[in-house]
Write a protein that holds these residues in place. Sequence first.
Motif, PDB file in Angstrom:
ATOM      1  N   ILE A  56     -33.651 142.152  20.071  1.00  0.00           N
ATOM      2  CA  ILE A  56     -33.790 143.414  20.911  1.00  0.00           C
ATOM      3  C   ILE A  56     -32.423 144.285  20.508  1.00  0.00           C
ATOM      4  CG2 ILE A  56     -34.247 144.601  22.696  1.00  0.00           C
ATOM      5  CD1 ILE A  56     -36.228 142.526  23.779  1.00  0.00           C
ATOM      6  N   ALA A  57     -31.178 143.657  20.997  1.00  0.00           N
ATOM      7  CA  ALA A  57     -30.039 144.331  20.552  1.00  0.00           C
ATOM      8  C   ALA A  57     -29.808 145.036  19.289  1.00  0.00           C
ATOM      9  CB  ALA A  57     -28.861 143.521  21.101  1.00  0.00           C
ATOM     10  N   ARG A  58     -30.160 143.715  18.328  1.00  0.00           N
ATOM     11  CA  ARG A  58     -30.118 143.962  16.922  1.00  0.00           C
ATOM     12  C   ARG A  58     -31.082 145.272  16.485  1.00  0.00           C
ATOM     13  NH1 ARG A  58     -30.897 138.737  14.361  1.00  0.00           N
ATOM     14  NH2 ARG A  58     -31.120 138.003  16.485  1.00  0.00           N
ATOM     15  N   GLN A  59     -32.328 145.078  16.895  1.00  0.00           N
ATOM     16  CA  GLN A  59     -33.287 146.196  16.617  1.00  0.00           C
ATOM     17  C   GLN A  59     -32.878 147.728  17.132  1.00  0.00           C
ATOM     18  OE1 GLN A  59     -36.584 144.295  18.382  1.00  0.00           O
ATOM     19  NE2 GLN A  59     -37.466 143.450  16.499  1.00  0.00           N
ATOM     20  N   ILE A  60     -32.260 147.734  18.316  1.00  0.00           N
ATOM     21  CA  ILE A  60     -31.609 148.707  18.759  1.00  0.00           C
ATOM     22  C   ILE A  60     -30.574 149.609  17.958  1.00  0.00           C
ATOM     23  CG2 ILE A  60     -30.572 149.869  20.934  1.00  0.00           C
ATOM     24  CD1 ILE A  60     -32.271 148.070  22.792  1.00  0.00           C
ATOM     25  N   GLU A  61     -29.739 148.604  17.605  1.00  0.00           N
ATOM     26  CA  GLU A  61     -28.567 148.774  16.845  1.00  0.00           C
ATOM     27  C   GLU A  61     -29.031 149.461  15.537  1.00  0.00           C
ATOM     28  OE1 GLU A  61     -24.644 146.933  14.537  1.00  0.00           O
ATOM     29  OE2 GLU A  61     -25.678 145.929  16.073  1.00  0.00           O
ATOM     30  N   ALA A  62     -30.018 148.651  14.885  1.00  0.00           N
ATOM     31  CA  ALA A  62     -30.533 149.010  13.662  1.00  0.00           C
ATOM     32  C   ALA A  62     -31.090 150.569  13.493  1.00  0.00           C
ATOM     33  CB  ALA A  62     -31.422 148.296  12.933  1.00  0.00           C
ATOM     34  N   THR A  63     -31.778 151.043  14.690  1.00  0.00           N
ATOM     35  CA  THR A  63     -32.562 152.226  14.751  1.00  0.00           C
ATOM     36  C   THR A  63     -31.415 153.305  15.150  1.00  0.00           C
ATOM     37  OG1 THR A  63     -32.878 152.074  17.293  1.00  0.00           O
ATOM     38  CG2 THR A  63     -34.636 151.078  15.471  1.00  0.00           C
ATOM     39  N   GLN A  64     -30.261 153.025  15.599  1.00  0.00           N
ATOM     40  CA  GLN A  64     -29.451 153.757  15.922  1.00  0.00           C
ATOM     41  C   GLN A  64     -28.419 154.313  14.607  1.00  0.00           C
ATOM     42  OE1 GLN A  64     -27.665 152.419  19.686  1.00  0.00           O
ATOM     43  NE2 GLN A  64     -29.145 153.378  20.777  1.00  0.00           N
ATOM     44  N   ASN A  65     -28.403 153.260  13.586  1.00  0.00           N
ATOM     45  CA  ASN A  65     -27.769 153.500  12.427  1.00  0.00           C
ATOM     46  C   ASN A  65     -28.408 153.791  11.412  1.00  0.00           C
ATOM     47  OD1 ASN A  65     -25.931 153.077  10.390  1.00  0.00           O
ATOM     48  ND2 ASN A  65     -25.469 151.053  10.771  1.00  0.00           N
ATOM     49  N   GLN A  89     -33.826 120.956  34.670  1.00  0.00           N
ATOM     50  CA  GLN A  89     -32.649 121.710  34.160  1.00  0.00           C
ATOM     51  C   GLN A  89     -33.004 121.857  32.693  1.00  0.00           C
ATOM     52  OE1 GLN A  89     -29.027 119.713  34.954  1.00  0.00           O
ATOM     53  NE2 GLN A  89     -29.776 118.773  36.885  1.00  0.00           N
ATOM     54  N   GLN A  90     -33.357 120.840  32.047  1.00  0.00           N
ATOM     55  CA  GLN A  90     -33.696 121.082  30.450  1.00  0.00           C
ATOM     56  C   GLN A  90     -34.896 122.071  30.293  1.00  0.00           C
ATOM     57  OE1 GLN A  90     -34.710 116.983  29.730  1.00  0.00           O
ATOM     58  NE2 GLN A  90     -32.616 116.734  28.757  1.00  0.00           N
ATOM     59  N   LYS A  91     -35.972 122.108  30.981  1.00  0.00           N
ATOM     60  CA  LYS A  91     -36.826 123.097  31.061  1.00  0.00           C
ATOM     61  C   LYS A  91     -36.232 124.680  31.087  1.00  0.00           C
ATOM     62  CE  LYS A  91     -41.021 120.413  32.120  1.00  0.00           C
ATOM     63  NZ  LYS A  91     -42.034 120.160  32.842  1.00  0.00           N
ATOM     64  N   ILE A  92     -35.262 124.712  32.273  1.00  0.00           N
ATOM     65  CA  ILE A  92     -34.743 126.031  32.631  1.00  0.00           C
ATOM     66  C   ILE A  92     -33.949 126.382  31.673  1.00  0.00           C
ATOM     67  CG2 ILE A  92     -33.104 127.163  34.186  1.00  0.00           C
ATOM     68  CD1 ILE A  92     -34.427 124.981  36.291  1.00  0.00           C
ATOM     69  N   ALA A  93     -33.214 125.554  30.892  1.00  0.00           N
ATOM     70  CA  ALA A  93     -31.986 125.837  29.900  1.00  0.00           C
ATOM     71  C   ALA A  93     -32.940 126.042  28.601  1.00  0.00           C
ATOM     72  CB  ALA A  93     -31.514 124.515  29.671  1.00  0.00           C
ATOM     73  N   ALA A  94     -34.168 125.525  28.190  1.00  0.00           N
ATOM     74  CA  ALA A  94     -34.845 126.143  27.417  1.00  0.00           C
ATOM     75  C   ALA A  94     -35.475 127.534  27.313  1.00  0.00           C
ATOM     76  CB  ALA A  94     -35.718 125.112  26.872  1.00  0.00           C
ATOM     77  N   ILE A  95     -36.052 127.771  28.455  1.00  0.00           N
ATOM     78  CA  ILE A  95     -36.439 129.275  29.074  1.00  0.00           C
ATOM     79  C   ILE A  95     -35.252 130.284  28.713  1.00  0.00           C
ATOM     80  CG2 ILE A  95     -37.201 130.615  30.588  1.00  0.00           C
ATOM     81  CD1 ILE A  95     -38.827 128.251  31.831  1.00  0.00           C
ATOM     82  N   LEU A  96     -34.193 129.806  29.296  1.00  0.00           N
ATOM     83  CA  LEU A  96     -32.836 130.638  29.289  1.00  0.00           C
ATOM     84  C   LEU A  96     -32.460 131.045  28.126  1.00  0.00           C
ATOM     85  CD1 LEU A  96     -30.994 129.776  32.470  1.00  0.00           C
ATOM     86  CD2 LEU A  96     -32.479 131.676  32.245  1.00  0.00           C
ATOM     87  N   ALA A 148     -34.431 130.832  25.161  1.00  0.00           N
ATOM     88  CA  ALA A 148     -35.405 131.642  24.530  1.00  0.00           C
ATOM     89  C   ALA A 148     -35.152 133.119  25.108  1.00  0.00           C
ATOM     90  CB  ALA A 148     -36.754 131.318  25.031  1.00  0.00           C
ATOM     91  N   VAL A 149     -34.898 133.577  26.069  1.00  0.00           N
ATOM     92  CA  VAL A 149     -34.639 134.715  26.826  1.00  0.00           C
ATOM     93  C   VAL A 149     -33.273 135.406  26.028  1.00  0.00           C
ATOM     94  CG1 VAL A 149     -34.137 136.206  28.684  1.00  0.00           C
ATOM     95  CG2 VAL A 149     -36.013 134.622  28.803  1.00  0.00           C
ATOM     96  N   ASP A 150     -32.311 134.514  25.938  1.00  0.00           N
ATOM     97  CA  ASP A 150     -31.071 134.986  25.468  1.00  0.00           C
ATOM     98  C   ASP A 150     -31.385 135.262  23.898  1.00  0.00           C
ATOM     99  OD1 ASP A 150     -28.333 135.639  25.456  1.00  0.00           O
ATOM    100  OD2 ASP A 150     -28.160 133.749  24.252  1.00  0.00           O
ATOM    101  N   ASP A 151     -32.108 134.330  23.099  1.00  0.00           N
ATOM    102  CA  ASP A 151     -32.490 134.575  21.856  1.00  0.00           C
ATOM    103  C   ASP A 151     -33.216 136.133  21.494  1.00  0.00           C
ATOM    104  OD1 ASP A 151     -31.172 132.222  20.993  1.00  0.00           O
ATOM    105  OD2 ASP A 151     -33.018 131.190  20.799  1.00  0.00           O
ATOM    106  N   LYS A 152     -34.199 136.208  22.470  1.00  0.00           N
ATOM    107  CA  LYS A 152     -34.746 137.240  22.289  1.00  0.00           C
ATOM    108  C   LYS A 152     -34.266 138.940  22.467  1.00  0.00           C
ATOM    109  CE  LYS A 152     -38.843 139.628  21.948  1.00  0.00           C
ATOM    110  NZ  LYS A 152     -39.537 139.809  20.535  1.00  0.00           N
TER     111      LYS A 152
END
Length: 57
Positions: A24-33, A7-14, A16-20
Motif C-alpha cells: 500500500i505504501a508503494r502504491q501511494i508513493e507511485a500515485t504521488q510521483n 506464536q507462529q500463527k500470530i507471527a504469520a498474520i503480522l 502478512a499485514v506488514d507485507d500488505k
Amino acid sequence: MPPLPEQQKIAAILTAVDDKLDIIARQIEATQNPSHYYVDSSCGVRAFRSQNVRENS
C-alpha cells in the motif's frame, strides 16, 4: 506466553499485514510521483507505467 504454534500463527498474520502495508505504501508513493504514470490521450485515463518499460529519451 502463548504456546509455540500460536506464536507462529500470530507471527504469520503480522508478517502478512506488514507485507500488505508495504504494498500500500508503494502504491501511494507511485500515485504521488507523476513520473510513474501517464495520461492516455485517447480516453484521458491515467495509467501506470510498467517498471519493466524503458522510455525513449
